[in-house]
Design a protein around this motif. Structure first.
Motif, PDB file in Angstrom:
ATOM      1  N   GLN A  77     -15.653   9.782   0.971  1.00 20.38           N
ATOM      2  CA  GLN A  77     -16.949   9.115   0.806  1.00 20.38           C
ATOM      3  C   GLN A  77     -16.833   7.624   1.128  1.00 20.38           C
ATOM      4  N   GLY A  78     -16.100   7.331   2.197  1.00 18.90           N
ATOM      5  CA  GLY A  78     -15.987   5.962   2.671  1.00 18.90           C
ATOM      6  C   GLY A  78     -14.898   5.138   2.020  1.00 18.90           C
ATOM      7  N   VAL A  79     -14.231   5.675   0.988  1.00 17.99           N
ATOM      8  CA  VAL A  79     -13.170   4.937   0.281  1.00 17.99           C
ATOM      9  C   VAL A  79     -11.818   5.316   0.872  1.00 17.99           C
ATOM     10  N   ALA A  80     -11.083   4.316   1.352  1.00 19.85           N
ATOM     11  CA  ALA A  80      -9.795   4.557   2.001  1.00 19.85           C
ATOM     12  C   ALA A  80      -8.690   4.730   0.972  1.00 19.85           C
ATOM     13  N   ASN A  81      -7.763   5.641   1.254  1.00 16.33           N
ATOM     14  CA  ASN A  81      -6.600   5.781   0.380  1.00 16.33           C
ATOM     15  C   ASN A  81      -5.497   4.845   0.862  1.00 16.33           C
ATOM     16  N   ASP A  82      -4.326   4.918   0.233  1.00 18.71           N
ATOM     17  CA  ASP A  82      -3.238   4.002   0.571  1.00 18.71           C
ATOM     18  C   ASP A  82      -2.824   4.121   2.037  1.00 18.71           C
ATOM     19  N   GLY A  83      -2.723   5.349   2.526  1.00 22.53           N
ATOM     20  CA  GLY A  83      -2.310   5.550   3.909  1.00 22.53           C
ATOM     21  C   GLY A  83      -3.304   4.970   4.893  1.00 22.53           C
ATOM     22  N   ALA A  84      -4.596   5.141   4.613  1.00 20.56           N
ATOM     23  CA  ALA A  84      -5.625   4.583   5.503  1.00 20.56           C
ATOM     24  C   ALA A  84      -5.581   3.060   5.493  1.00 20.56           C
ATOM     25  N   ASN A  85      -5.360   2.466   4.320  1.00 12.76           N
ATOM     26  CA  ASN A  85      -5.244   1.004   4.253  1.00 12.76           C
ATOM     27  C   ASN A  85      -4.042   0.514   5.060  1.00 12.76           C
ATOM     28  N   ALA A  86      -2.903   1.173   4.882  1.00 15.30           N
ATOM     29  CA  ALA A  86      -1.699   0.757   5.602  1.00 15.30           C
ATOM     30  C   ALA A  86      -1.875   0.902   7.106  1.00 15.30           C
ATOM     31  N   ARG A  87      -2.646   1.881   7.535  1.00 12.77           N
ATOM     32  CA  ARG A  87      -2.847   2.110   8.962  1.00 12.77           C
ATOM     33  C   ARG A  87      -3.889   1.176   9.558  1.00 12.77           C
ATOM     34  N   ASP A  88      -4.976   0.905   8.820  1.00  9.64           N
ATOM     35  CA  ASP A  88      -6.152   0.282   9.422  1.00  9.64           C
ATOM     36  C   ASP A  88      -6.317  -1.206   9.169  1.00  9.64           C
ATOM     37  N   LEU A  89      -5.754  -1.744   8.082  1.00 13.96           N
ATOM     38  CA  LEU A  89      -6.045  -3.132   7.734  1.00 13.96           C
ATOM     39  C   LEU A  89      -5.594  -4.114   8.806  1.00 13.96           C
ATOM     40  N   GLY A  90      -4.494  -3.818   9.469  1.00 15.13           N
ATOM     41  CA  GLY A  90      -4.009  -4.722  10.503  1.00 15.13           C
ATOM     42  C   GLY A  90      -4.840  -4.695  11.776  1.00 15.13           C
ATOM     43  N   LYS A  91      -5.699  -3.688  11.919  1.00 18.00           N
ATOM     44  CA  LYS A  91      -6.508  -3.570  13.122  1.00 18.00           C
ATOM     45  C   LYS A  91      -7.779  -4.405  13.078  1.00 18.00           C
ATOM     46  N   ASP A  92      -8.214  -4.777  11.893  1.00 17.34           N
ATOM     47  CA  ASP A  92      -9.493  -5.471  11.731  1.00 17.34           C
ATOM     48  C   ASP A  92      -9.304  -6.671  10.811  1.00 17.34           C
ATOM     49  N   PRO A  93      -9.304  -7.895  11.342  1.00 16.30           N
ATOM     50  CA  PRO A  93      -9.122  -9.086  10.492  1.00 16.30           C
ATOM     51  C   PRO A  93     -10.168  -9.188   9.384  1.00 16.30           C
ATOM     52  N   ALA A  94     -11.397  -8.742   9.658  1.00 12.51           N
ATOM     53  CA  ALA A  94     -12.446  -8.799   8.630  1.00 12.51           C
ATOM     54  C   ALA A  94     -12.134  -7.845   7.489  1.00 12.51           C
TER      55      ALA A  94
ATOM     56  N   ASN B  32       0.808  -1.216   0.000  1.00  8.53           N
ATOM     57  CA  ASN B  32       0.000   0.000   0.000  1.00  8.53           C
ATOM     58  C   ASN B  32       0.842   1.268   0.000  1.00  8.53           C
ATOM     59  N   LEU B  33       1.997   1.232   0.651  1.00  7.08           N
ATOM     60  CA  LEU B  33       2.819   2.439   0.756  1.00  7.08           C
ATOM     61  C   LEU B  33       3.886   2.529  -0.326  1.00  7.08           C
ATOM     62  N   GLY B  34       3.956   1.534  -1.209  1.00 13.60           N
ATOM     63  CA  GLY B  34       4.976   1.543  -2.244  1.00 13.60           C
ATOM     64  C   GLY B  34       4.901   2.749  -3.153  1.00 13.60           C
ATOM     65  N   GLY B  35       3.691   3.173  -3.505  1.00 10.62           N
ATOM     66  CA  GLY B  35       3.536   4.331  -4.377  1.00 10.62           C
ATOM     67  C   GLY B  35       4.032   5.606  -3.732  1.00 10.62           C
ATOM     68  N   VAL B  36       3.703   5.789  -2.456  1.00  6.44           N
ATOM     69  CA  VAL B  36       4.149   6.980  -1.722  1.00  6.44           C
ATOM     70  C   VAL B  36       5.670   7.001  -1.617  1.00  6.44           C
ATOM     71  N   LEU B  37       6.267   5.853  -1.321  1.00  8.41           N
ATOM     72  CA  LEU B  37       7.727   5.780  -1.219  1.00  8.41           C
ATOM     73  C   LEU B  37       8.387   6.133  -2.543  1.00  8.41           C
ATOM     74  N   ALA B  38       7.820   5.672  -3.653  1.00  3.60           N
ATOM     75  CA  ALA B  38       8.382   5.990  -4.970  1.00  3.60           C
ATOM     76  C   ALA B  38       8.281   7.481  -5.260  1.00  3.60           C
ATOM     77  N   ASN B  39       7.151   8.103  -4.923  1.00  3.87           N
ATOM     78  CA  ASN B  39       7.001   9.538  -5.132  1.00  3.87           C
ATOM     79  C   ASN B  39       8.005  10.332  -4.312  1.00  3.87           C
ATOM     80  N   LEU B  40       8.204   9.961  -3.045  1.00  3.26           N
ATOM     81  CA  LEU B  40       9.143  10.683  -2.188  1.00  3.26           C
ATOM     82  C   LEU B  40      10.581  10.502  -2.663  1.00  3.26           C
ATOM     83  N   LEU B  41      10.913   9.322  -3.158  1.00  3.47           N
ATOM     84  CA  LEU B  41      12.249   9.099  -3.709  1.00  3.47           C
ATOM     85  C   LEU B  41      12.477   9.980  -4.935  1.00  3.47           C
ATOM     86  N   ALA B  42      11.451  10.096  -5.778  1.00  6.20           N
ATOM     87  CA  ALA B  42      11.558  10.956  -6.955  1.00  6.20           C
ATOM     88  C   ALA B  42      11.692  12.418  -6.555  1.00  6.20           C
ATOM     89  N   VAL B  43      10.975  12.831  -5.514  1.00 13.89           N
ATOM     90  CA  VAL B  43      11.087  14.210  -5.017  1.00 13.89           C
ATOM     91  C   VAL B  43      12.518  14.491  -4.562  1.00 13.89           C
TER      92      VAL B  43
END
Length: 218
Positions: free
Chosen positions: A186-203, A134-145
């Motif tokens: 509108q209820g759709v999580a971005n990459d950061g929200a997925n990386a933060r929240d997916l481990g908190k809820d097995p479902a 999930n965070l791979g895209g952000v890391l690539a952008n920051l490396l390019a910056v």
């Protein structure tokens, strides 16, 4: 008629939105700086219009480069995490694996400038690796910056190269912020929200796995 209501953002999301608004202001100041510099170096109105056109082209190039890098970051980090390639799309151009071969298609999905879809590894005790993917895209952008920022000073006397690297920094930072700061639109999580929240809820993690698996099968 009943009035439709939406849930109010929490404090963390409000802080994220504030950061994005601040980024928008920085982008505006940056564009104004470049335009004023173009006006100073232009000897005629026609030359100034050419500089404006050049700025628009370079900004578009920076945007597409950062989109490619963002989706490429998902691809590389996903493959490193055990995911398998399904498709890679920039704009309406998509390369997709079909029956063991790579084929090109035209496909557009509203609200997205690009998308990298990978098939997830099998669940192990209800878990899969998800943070690096999930965070791979952000890391690539920051490396390019960081790389573009290092090249600005050596190219300060070459207008086109300097502006391109400046816009790569600005656009890349914006792409990293909008995807890396945990937000739900509108209820759709971005990459950061997925990386933060997916481990908190097995479902939620299983739902994420099912979604990626269904995309791969389709």
């Amino acid at each position: 008629m009943t009035k439709k209501s939406f849930p109010s953002p929490n404090k963390k999301e409000e802080a994220g939105i504030a950061v994005l608004v601040l980024y928008g202001a920085v982008l505006g100041v940056m564009a104004a700086k470049i335009l004023f510099a173009a006006a100073d170096r232009s000897s005629s109105f026609g030359e100034y219009l050419a500089a404006l056109a050049g700025l628009a082209v370079l900004t578009a190039a920076a945007l597409y480069l950062q989109i490619i890098l963002h989706e490429g970051g998902h691809l590389v980090c996903g493959l490193l995490s055990g995911y398998r390639f399904v498709s890679f799309r920039i704009g309406s151009w998509m390369v997709q694996r079909e029956n063991g071969r790579l084929r090109f298609h035209r496909y557009t999905l509203a609200g997205t400038a690009g998308q990298c879809l990978l098939a997830p590894p099998e669940l192990t005790e209800g878990k899969i690796p998800y943070k690096l993917y999930n965070l791979g895209g952000v890391l690539a952008n920051l490396l390019a910056v960081a790389l573009a920022g290092a090249l600005i000073a050596p190219c300060r006397n070459v207008w086109g190269a300097r502006v391109l690297f400046e816009m790569l920094c600005v656009v890349g930072l914006g792409t990293a912020l909008t995807n890396g700061i945990p937000l739900r639109v509108q209820g759709v999580a971005n990459d950061g929200a997925n990386a933060r929240d997916l481990g908190k809820d097995p479902a939620a993690l299983r739902a994420f796995w099912v979604q990626l698996s269904m995309n791969a099968r389709q």
